[in-house]
Design a protein around this motif. Sequence first.
Motif, PDB file in Angstrom:
ATOM      1  N   TYR A 237       0.819  -1.211   0.000  1.00  0.00           N
ATOM      2  CA  TYR A 237       0.000   0.000   0.000  1.00  0.00           C
ATOM      3  C   TYR A 237       0.855   1.264   0.000  1.00  0.00           C
ATOM      4  O   TYR A 237       0.333   2.368   0.154  1.00  0.00           O
ATOM      5  CB  TYR A 237      -0.927   0.004   1.214  1.00  0.00           C
TER       6      TYR A 237
ATOM      7  N   THR B  44      -1.305  -1.815   7.631  1.00  0.00           N
ATOM      8  CA  THR B  44      -2.528  -1.645   6.847  1.00  0.00           C
ATOM      9  C   THR B  44      -2.743  -2.832   5.925  1.00  0.00           C
ATOM     10  O   THR B  44      -1.804  -3.336   5.310  1.00  0.00           O
ATOM     11  CB  THR B  44      -2.448  -0.351   6.007  1.00  0.00           C
TER      12      THR B  44
ATOM     13  N   THR C  33      -9.845  -1.578   3.906  1.00  0.00           N
ATOM     14  CA  THR C  33      -8.617  -1.746   4.677  1.00  0.00           C
ATOM     15  C   THR C  33      -8.793  -1.274   6.114  1.00  0.00           C
ATOM     16  O   THR C  33      -9.635  -0.427   6.408  1.00  0.00           O
ATOM     17  CB  THR C  33      -7.457  -0.955   4.026  1.00  0.00           C
TER      18      THR C  33
ATOM     19  N   ARG D 286      -3.560  -7.947  -5.675  1.00  0.00           N
ATOM     20  CA  ARG D 286      -4.646  -6.995  -5.433  1.00  0.00           C
ATOM     21  C   ARG D 286      -5.235  -6.476  -6.743  1.00  0.00           C
ATOM     22  O   ARG D 286      -6.458  -6.318  -6.873  1.00  0.00           O
ATOM     23  CB  ARG D 286      -4.142  -5.835  -4.586  1.00  0.00           C
TER      24      ARG D 286
END
Length: 524
Positions: free
Chosen positions: A121, A139, A175, A201
Amino acid sequence: MIFSKIRRAIKEEIAAAGKKKIIIVVVAAILMFLFVMFESDSFTILSKGRSGFRTGFFICSVIAAIMVLALFFVQRMRKIEIEKIFVVLALFFGLVFMNLNPPLQNPDEYYHFQKSIDVSYGNLSPFYLHTDQDIYQLTGPKTVMETKWHEIYQGTHETDDYKDKYAAMSMSEETVQVKSTGGFHPFISYIPQAIAVLFARLFRMNALNTLYLVRAFNAIIYAIMGYFAIKMIPYGKNILLALALSPICVSQAASASTDGVCNMLCFLFLALAMKYSLEERKGLLGVKDMAPFAVILLLLAFYKYLYIVIGLLVFLIPMEKFGGKKKYFKTFAMVVIPLAVLFVIYYTYVTGNLIHTSTYNEGVDPGKQIAWILANPRMAIGAYENTFERLVIMWMEQFNILGSLNFRLGILTWTVPAWLLFVAVTDVNPKLRLRTRKKILLLFTGILTVLLVMLSMFLVWTKVGQLLIEGVQPRYFVPALPLLFLGFQLKGIRNETKGYGAKVAAVTVFWLMYAIFCMSSGAY
């Protein structure tokens, strides 16, 4: 291509060998295959539960048996460079362990996977700063990050259900930030895993396939780095081959952990140092030649900084290869100083913003432990002695325990260490010999690495004043093993075995087969 060379070598060997020899080797290979299959009860396993993985498992075992037969039988395999053999075996068994190991069951893999997701991320800071908390925040998708880790024990056969659990989790959910003790590690050591997570993802993969992709990326990088390490090192190729293909190293390489790549960085540094030390070359060494050493050391500083002691191996290289003492130190200064400054700046930033101060075990305090060691040096030495005396047998056993250090591999507990020692003694090259001074440096660096690993556990894992160092695991010693093996080599040993590297690879295949069967029978 390597497979065409293997096919041609087999035809040549069959034409040159007598029928008796062929029959003996074929029968021996079949008996070995059947022994391992029945030992692991794998024929029964094939009829249990879901058939998909069982069929793949059976096919993998047949392929592995064929590998053993080919590597043992074909003497002309010595024409094939063993670094190419390593790549084939590392990729094959790495992908097998990728699927075989239960989800997140390698040591600390749960935290490594969480950190990999966090870095994907774009979170490049070691942690998010919170003034009212003393733990790191990572996260990731809500269900994946909030799911509690469950340890799977040998014989419980829970793996299929555990895989279903992660297969039902999506990586594209909302998230959340979760508390994790694994957040302090620098993001650099998680770049390969983070790329895999980012790819997963983008294609909306589930958590299980994301983990598989992370493991596969690590296994591929491990195989590529191993290829260059074995190719470059002029002396001790079979030592690196046998160690890098040991079950514990392949299992770590095919996981979300950073340990596999970290170990291979140490092997690469050793290979470079040995190459420049022993091989004749035209021209003098300069900054360009030393730059790879500096890059590897910088990466090691971010992976596990205590391994930068491996940097002492640059002193294997004679000064005359630089053109004199002055150029020798000037070259090192030009390479090392800029990278050292970068490293200091980074860790100054980290420690300046450090919030997490709690320890894993009650009674542990690194500062007080250092003060105790300085005040009681004899007792501190006694702690080392006591630890070696009481734990060395356990360490040998742990070197052949996979999963979360709870999947035992039976006979490999003793046979793999004995085999590694045998290869270390017999992997000699009459044209290249290490001088005593270089052996001493290798031994010193290897021993120092072991002692520093134990010291780190003494400070962060052991109660103040305790005379038994806790938390030490033999997997931490892997970077030191080739240094110790090379340093302890004896004079006067000759090895005229034809295709020796191929035969070493064949034995490692057998160990890996047995490890796979042990894990399959216990986990599924």
